[in-house]
Design an enzyme around this catalytic site. Structure first.
Site, short mmCIF file in Angstrom:
data_model
loop_
_atom_site.label_atom_id
_atom_site.label_comp_id
_atom_site.label_asym_id
_atom_site.label_seq_id
_atom_site.Cartn_x
_atom_site.Cartn_y
_atom_site.Cartn_z
CD GLU A 1 -2.76 11.01 -38.99
OE1 GLU A 1 -3.89 11.27 -39.46
OE2 GLU A 1 -1.83 11.84 -38.96
CG HIS B 1 1.06 19.47 -32.10
ND1 HIS B 1 -0.26 19.84 -32.23
CD2 HIS B 1 1.48 19.18 -33.36
CE1 HIS B 1 -0.61 19.79 -33.50
NE2 HIS B 1 0.42 19.39 -34.21
#
Lengths: 398, 348
Positions: free
Chosen positions: B60, B129
């Site tokens: 990322e 998450h």
């Protein structure tokens, strides 16, 4: 198995890494280079450039004497400029952090000499010399250090954040490793448009430990991007040595993990750096990223305020005796390229340039407080907060 | 107008912008061959090829930063970060670089970057998450953060984000992808920094964004039908800049406000809105501003715990009733005013 792109684009593919490194540093076989021979007696880290230079034979002339004189003049400009910056810092004319290129002059000059004017440079916070060698007016560089409106970043960046779009210096960056993904993306943009420019991205040795280093080299190699990553290995983070920071202290070897050509070069020899960086740039221009390690020394502390107490008196003596600007000047004199009068004249010329830069910086105004909110957004938006501290959200805000 | 899902609106807008402008391209994990974790980019690799629909390694920081660098040279990358949780891996590139570059260099380089990423809990994905951390980016000057709640806004705000010259975090939500609505056929970008009054009302201002703007609209419609309560609903649409004027103007009219947010209560978006109301409508308030947010825990996996942690419609209605009671408002079904605040086991 090398990819097809590698086989097509890279003539060095298939050679051993060490051979490729040798090619990069010494294509003619005559330029002295600090390439460590792989083997059991390999030192833990590349030796200091001073000790390796003395171990090599004198080079056959490869470039014109004018070029050699230019290297020296450029190195001298970086040296005298940085000395002036250090003085201005102690006089409180420069704020914040101030990291100098003292000791890295040959590396800076050799690297920048290998770039075309249209190539891009991303670098870190130790970048005054790079700004000068990209051709930016020393007045604008010094004015930035002073935080003035005529500074290269209009006084918004300071020592760590020089930027000049016309000279394609796309930033000094203050976060270690922050410039690597950016440089990779700039190379992606060049590739996307099918342009011929390359990106050079310099960093310190400590940067090789950060995640962005691995992610960026991997992406650049996967996508065949035209970028040269340059590790300026001065053996120290702030005070932490390379051996205490890198499990593989031969930093150029990390290129192998990405099937990236890599080399190591003596950063006290501007010509050797120039040659190695030119090879690296050619590889990058053919669509292959490259990792170049430039072994150098930092003559002073990490920043102006660091007394470098972690160094022994013996080390300081060695550094002083091997000062790259002085030794290079002496070498050119020994080779008959320069004489004392030439050096005197260069010193005088550069002293004037630096004095003019300091005078210009001192006379340039500070940015107006009226401009405080001018650079938050490039596209204007409604409801952008433009409040000074203490002003209410609603009602009177005088 | 065409009725379509939020997902379809995003997909079609990406496609149309790529057709319109060669400098628009997509980067992200699994967006090409796999067609995206949530299939927003389905079919785009085969149509545009790998140069413009770029599958990235799981890196990322590396690929978000590369998008920033490409944007500095004038391209218009649209990055997909699989969920907003993973954007934390790119925090340095977003906060220290994308948001700083225009200002730090005195306006010499723009960063026309879009980061698309979904937030949202409620899918039993556990603590790492299920977060709603858009606040981290809304905190940072130099960033723009938009959060569409409808397919029409998904299109209009994505058009605006792609054509904007600043880094924009474009917040999606897992629970919204399959929602449907009318979408204008014309390409008309929204104005970033403007909230929308999606339902006018007199009795109370109900403020939300993303999924909670839906909850707000549904609750307002329900209470209007069942109890005749006339609630004004504001969909923030943009978290930075924040349209304080619209919020304050509404509260000056209704004299009461409840803020809905999927993030944690303390230091959340609702806190900023409550502070804004305090600054701009203090003399108009007839009750304290109430916030309905997620319980302040790492999100548990077990369904009953997850349900309890997430703000429900019941929680919203309770907060509205208690606020109206503090105002002195008497509903047509006064007897139904709830007293407890327990939401464990409450269904929507």
């Amino acid at each position: 198995m090398a990819s097809q792109a590698r086989q097509r684009r890279n003539p060095a593919a298939g050679k051993s890494e060490a051979a490729a490194a040798q090619d990069a540093v010494a294509p003619s076989g005559t330029v002295p280079a600090a390439v460590p021979e792989p083997g059991a007696d390999e030192p833990a880290v590349p030796e200091s450039p001073a000790s390796t230079v003395s171990a090599t034979t004198a080079p056959a002339p490869r470039v014109s004497e004018d070029q050699l004189r230019q290297y020296y003049k450029d190195m001298l400009l970086v040296r005298r400029f940085e000395e002036r910056a250090a003085r201005a810092y102690t006089e409180a004319l420069i704020g914040g952090y101030c990291h100098l290129n003292l000791g890295e002059e040959a590396a800076v000059v050799g690297l920048m000499a290998a770039l075309r004017p249209t190539d891009y440079l991303f670098t870190n916070y130790r970048e005054h010399g790079y700004a000068l060698q990209r051709g930016i007016d020393p007045k604008k560089v010094m004015a930035e250090l002073y935080g003035r409106v005529d500074g290269v970043s209009k006084g918004w960046g300071g020592s760590m954040h020089m930027f000049d779009v016309t000279h394609r210096l796309l930033g000094g960056y203050g976060i270690v490793g922050g410039q690597l993904p950016l440089a990779t993306g700039a190379a992606l943009a060049i590739d996307y448009r099918g342009e011929d420019d390359i990106v050079m991205c310099t960093m310190g040795d400590g940067t090789a430990a950060i995640g962005a280093f691995h992610e960026s080299l991997n992406i650049a190699a996967l996508w065949h991007l035209p970028v040269v990553f340059v590790v300026i290995n001065n053996h120290l983070g702030m005070g932490t040595t390379v051996e205490h920071s890198a499990a593989e202290p031969h930093l150029y070897k990390r290129g192998a993990a990405y099937r990236m050509d890599a080399a190591v070069v003596d950063g006290f020899d501007p010509e050797a750096v120039h040659v190695a960086a030119t090879t690296a740039a050619e590889v990058a221009r053919s669509g292959r990223p490259y990792l170049l390690e430039v072994v150098t020394e930092r003559l002073k502390g990490h920043s102006v305020v660091d007394p470098a107490k972690y160094r022994t008196a013996q080390e300081n003596e060695r550094l002083k005796a091997n000062d790259p600007v002085a030794t290079y000047g002496a070498r050119l004199m020994a080779d008959g390229v320069l004489d004392e009068l030439d050096i005197e004249a260069l010193e005088k010329e550069i002293a004037e340039v630096v004095a003019d830069a300091a005078a210009f910086a001192a006379s340039s105004p500070s940015p107006s407080v009226e401009t405080l909110f001018d650079y938050t957004y490039a596209s204007p938006v409604p409801n952008d907060s433009r409040r000074l501290p203490g002003q209410p959200l609603f009602g009177e805000s005088s | 107008m065409t009725i379509m899902t939020y997902r379809q609106a995003l997909h079609d807008t990406l496609r149309n912008e790529m057709l319109r402008d060669d400098s628009v391209f997509l980067m992200g994990e699994e967006i090409g061959v796999f067609e995206g974790s949530y299939k927003i980019t389905a079919g785009l690799l085969s149509e545009f090829g790998p140069k413009r629909v770029r599958d990235t390694p799981i890196a990322e920081e590396g690929f978000t930063g590369a998008a920033v660098g490409a944007a500095m040279l004038g391209l218009r990358p649209v990055v997909e970060i699989m969920t907003i949780n993973f954007s934390l891996l790119a925090l340095d590139q977003i906060v220290n670089h994308a948001a700083k570059i225009y200002g730090m260099f005195g306006g010499q380089a723009k960063v026309p970057l879009v980061i698309r990423t979904p937030g949202g809990g409620g899918q039993q994905l556990g603590a790492t998450h299920s977060q709603n951390i858009e606040l981290y980016y809304a905190f940072v000057p130099g960033m723009k953060v938009v959060a569409p709640s409808t397919p029409a806004d998904a299109k209009a705000l994505l058009l605006a984000a792609i054509r904007d010259d600043d880094p924009v975090l474009f917040l999606e939500n897992l629970a919204l992808y399959n929602t449907k609505g009318d979408v204008p056929d014309a390409d008309i970008p929204a104005e970033i920094g403007r909230a929308a009054v999606t339902r006018p009302g007199r009795d109370l201002t109900l403020i939300g964004y993303s999924r909670m703007a839906h909850v707000a609209a549904e609750v307002a419609a329900q209470l209007a039908t069942t109890e005749g309560i006339d609630i004004e609903v504001i969909d923030l649409r943009s978290l930075r800049p924040l349209d304080r004027e619209t919020i304050v103007e509404s509260v000056r009219k209704t004299h009461a406000a409840v803020v809905l947010e999927d993030d944690w209560l303390t230091y959340g978006i609702g806190a900023e809105i409550a502070a804004s109301i305090s600054d701009g409508a203090f003399d108009y308030l007839d009750a304290p501003v109430r916030r309905v947010a997620m319980a302040e825990v790492p999100m548990p996996y077990a369904k009953p715990l997850e349900t309890a942690a997430l703000p429900s419609r019941y929680d919203v209605i309770t907060a509205i009733r208690q606020t109206l009671a503090a105002v002195g408002y008497r509903t047509s079904s006064q007897a139904s005013t709830v007293s407890g605040a327990s939401t464990v086991g409450a269904s929507q």
